[in-house]
Design an enzyme around this catalytic site. Structure first.
Site, PDB file in Angstrom:
ATOM      1  N   SER A 123     -23.373  15.226 -23.179  1.00  0.00           N
ATOM      2  CA  SER A 123     -22.357  16.247 -22.643  1.00  0.00           C
ATOM      3  C   SER A 123     -21.678  15.416 -21.406  1.00  0.00           C
ATOM      4  O   SER A 123     -20.803  14.423 -21.718  1.00  0.00           O
ATOM      5  CB  SER A 123     -23.792  16.834 -21.447  1.00  0.00           C
ATOM      6  N   ASP A 182     -21.666  26.764 -27.820  1.00  0.00           N
ATOM      7  CA  ASP A 182     -22.025  25.242 -26.737  1.00  0.00           C
ATOM      8  C   ASP A 182     -21.902  26.461 -25.804  1.00  0.00           C
ATOM      9  O   ASP A 182     -19.826  26.619 -25.003  1.00  0.00           O
ATOM     10  CB  ASP A 182     -21.498  23.769 -26.828  1.00  0.00           C
ATOM     11  N   HIS A 214     -25.476  24.428 -27.086  1.00  0.00           N
ATOM     12  CA  HIS A 214     -25.602  22.366 -25.765  1.00  0.00           C
ATOM     13  C   HIS A 214     -26.808  21.889 -26.428  1.00  0.00           C
ATOM     14  O   HIS A 214     -26.542  20.205 -26.461  1.00  0.00           O
ATOM     15  CB  HIS A 214     -25.897  22.648 -24.150  1.00  0.00           C
TER      16      HIS A 214
END
Length: 718
Positions: A570, A655, A690
């Site tokens: 991330s 995501d 994610h």
């Protein structure tokens, strides 16, 4: 981009291990003779602030903009998946072995530590071979019959992804509000279950952030509603059971699209609280829980550059705030006078101690603090204001308040873990100071903590700052530069990456790897200033800190550059992209998971989820100074014709935090630009988002892939 819920999962996926017995003289890696996809170039220019930038891979955003009609995007991602599969084909038996090895350490039939709430003991129970769990309770006693509130294993059948976003029981114990995401976009549907009949009510609330909060009347719930395009949390709504959700009243609407909002209930069950906050300022509204139809009152109007968080007690409110207190302090105010002019100091600001939060009880509060990079717990007696600290004995560890649902109790539950200590839950009597270990994570097959070593060192970086590094390895590892080392960091949003145990990491350590966490600026490990010095126009410190930590570990002979690996996800994936642009020569391989690498383009597009929420973290590129600074470090903008380390990049088609097209564009441009023969692999999970897979075992397949990539680069085959 920002993802505090998922950081822990990403960390566990990245945390890795290896066996000096298996190490041989390192030879050149033999990769299959497969041809990498070549992405089509379609002219597109970004023009802003008089600056024109060519972006021929911009077309990859089409699936996000148009959905399933974008067959070209899907075809390209499929081609990348086929390439990665071909390149890693020879590791598949090893991946399977690693998966079984890591899964074999997990106690499949297990149970969480029960906690008491409103007359019932609640816990989660997992069954042999099942991916999910049962949410259960027992009335009055742990010897009472078990009641299964939700059988998540059964509910998840037929879904490639299934996640609960919250489950809360009504005050009369008869109804359960729970939320579900089956797409992995963090957009939850709230359902209401009658716990007496087992039936679902007709109430169904879509596009929420997950949790539902009950008022005292057992028929009113409050929830956070999301924008269907940007996924921003925009409104707090009130729903009355039996009515159509389309007519739910909006009790609060956030006008500042840089803020996150949410709704909660105080532990003493007397107040409903709405929180609105960004990186720099916040605001709280409140009503009494037994008056759900009244208008929410502003506790204290938002103040520039001031954050505050409210905790109701029986006789006053406590406020944790950074108002003229960089590392936060605790204030108090009467229940009927909440404005700042009434606040009085309860716990003063200390320059060397960061106050992270408080957990309230009828007679005590537990204060989560951080000093010299380590977490600590202070207990304050509300009757006489005396205070004491809990004592711990390791060089690097993590301690935190655990599930403390009871208000009228003298017992605090806290969690404790370190790089070598499995996750443990303790009960601590705040009055007598006695503590009792309730449960420690069991590592099936046995685990001897004495076989592993943990260290905490300080690396002096470019500007003279000392950055902590937490390290773990198996006893017997030689510090002569020959050991492979995986260095992990995050470094954004003030999220501290504290050391914790991972049973899956043993598969890395037992094969000779050293694992290290660099506590770089941008996190909050060393206090609020640590965060301030790693954000906005000081973001470069995050990247140089990580590079310097890598160089320190080489200089101290923990490893050598041909054995040094990096991992981040991330915003930590942004870190990976930046450091391989700035210092590609010191890493043999890098794993970038769901990486935020196209910073400028994403922050210019307000239709992308979370973009406007992030302005206080990265800056707003509509302003030229912020644009120029972002462009100077954005990984996608700064790819050059030079040799890059071997790279494994992972993403998810659904995501919601970092869209799939960022890593896809980045990989395409890297391949087309770089020199040398090092490989770049892109794996897109077409079912997940994610946080990866939702099952408790499936995520280990991703861990196995990451480890296999590292082991292949090290010549470790078993």
């Amino acid at each position: 981009m920002k993802d505090k819920i998922v950081i822990g999962l990403i960390l566990s996926i990245m945390i890795s291990s290896c066996s000096s017995d298996n190490k041989t003289t390192k030879e050149a890696v033999k990769w299959p003779d497969a041809t990498a996809p070549v992405a089509e170039l379609i002219p597109h220019n970004r023009i802003i602030h008089g600056d024109t930038v060519s972006d021929p891979y911009y077309w990859m955003i089409d699936y996000f903009k148009k959905g399933p009609d974008s067959s070209k995007v899907i075809s390209y991602l499929d081609a990348e998946n086929k390439y990665y599969e071909a390149m890693m084909k020879d590791t598949e038996p090893f991946q399977d072995l690693l998966f079984k090895e890591m899964k074999g350490r997990i106690k499949e039939a297990d149970e969480s530590v029960p906690y008491l709430k409103n007359g019932y003991y609640y816990y989660q129970r997992t069954d042999e071979g099942k991916q999910y769990y049962k949410l259960c309770r027992k009335k009055g006693s742990l010897e009472a019959p078990e009641e299964i509130l939700l059988d998540v294993d059964k509910l998840a059948e037929g879904f490639p992804y299934y996640a609960l976003g919250g489950a809360s029981v009504s005050p009369d114990n008869k109804l359960l509000a729970y939320s579900v995401d089956t797409v992995s976009r963090r957009e939850y549907v709230i359902h209401i279950k009658n716990l007496e009949t087992g039936e679902l009510l007709k109430d169904k609330i879509i596009r929420t952030s997950g949790p539902a909060v009950w008022a005292s009347d057992n028929k009113t719930i409050f929830y956070t509603s999301k924008n269907p395009v940007t996924l921003l949390s925009e409104k707090i709504k009130r729903h009355t059971l039996g009515t159509a959700s389309e007519s739910d009243a909006v009790v609060y609407e956030e006008k500042d699209n840089t803020n996150y909002i949410g709704v909660s209930k105080s532990k003493n069950d007397k107040y409903i609280l709405i929180y609105s906050g960004g990186t720099l300022s916040s605001e709280t509204r409140y009503i009494k829980a037994d008056e759900p139809n009244t208008d929410f009152k502003v506790f204290q109007p938002r103040m520039k550059n001031v954050l505050y968080d409210v905790t109701p007690l029986e006789d006053k409110f406590l406020i944790v705030t950074n108002d003229n207190a960089q590392n936060f302090k605790v204030m108090e105010t009467p229940l009927d006078k909440t404005g700042k002019e009434n606040w009085k100091e309860f716990i003063p600001h200390r320059a060397d101690v960061l106050v992270e939060g408080i957990d309230e009880f009828a007679n005590y509060i537990a204060i989560a603090e951080r000093k010299q990079g380590l977490t600590q717990l202070a207990i304050r007696n509300l009757k006489d204001n005396s205070q004491h600290y809990l004592d711990f004995g390791e060089a690097a560890y993590t301690v935190y308040p655990s599930t403390n649902a009871e208000y009228n109790t003298d017992t605090l539950r806290y969690g404790y873990t370190s790089l070598v200590t499995p996750s443990s839950t303790f009960a601590y009597n705040m009055k007598t100071k006695d503590k009792n270990l309730l449960k420690q994570q069991e590592v099936v097959g046995g685990y001897d903590q004495e076989n592993y070593v943990t260290e905490r060192v300080m690396a002096k970086v470019t500007d003279g700052t000392e950055v902590p590094i937490s390290i773990v390895y198996k006893k017997g590892i030689k510090k002569d530069g020959s050991a492979p080392l995986l260095l992990y960091a995050y470094g954004s949003y003030g999220s501290s990456m504290d050391p914790s145990f991972s049973s899956s990491r043993l598969s890395l350590l037992d094969r000779g790897f050293i694992y290290a966490i660099a506590h770089i600026r941008g996190g909050e490990e060393m206090g609020r200033q640590w965060y301030e010095d790693g954000k906005m126009m000081k973001k470069i410190n995050t990247f140089t800190d990580f590079i310097d930590c890598g160089k320190y570990l080489i200089a101290k002979n923990f490893t050598a550059k041909e054995h040094l690996y990096a991992n981040g996800g991330s915003a930590g994936g942004l870190l990976m992209g930046a450091v391989i642009n700035m210092a590609p020569e010191i890493w043999n391989g890098v794993i970038a998971q769901v990486p935020f690498v196209d910073v400028v383009n994403t922050m210019l597009d307000e239709s992308i989820p979370l973009t406007t929420n992030e302005y206080d973290e990265w800056g707003n590129p509509n302003n030229k100074d912020a644009y120029d600074y972002m462009k100077s470090y954005s990984p996608y903008e700064n790819i050059e014709a030079k040799e890059y380390p071997n790279l494994l990049v992972t993403t998810g088609l659904h995501d919601s935090q970092v869209q799939y097209f960022e890593p896809a564009k980045w990989v395409a441009k890297l391949r087309a630009t770089k020199k040398g023969s090092n490989v770049i692999l892109l794996k897109t999970d077409m079912d997940y988002g994610h946080g990866g897979a939702s099952g408790r075992f499936d995520f280990l397949k991703d861990v196995a892939l990451n480890y296999a990539f590292l082991f292949k680069l090290e010549g470790i085959t078993k």
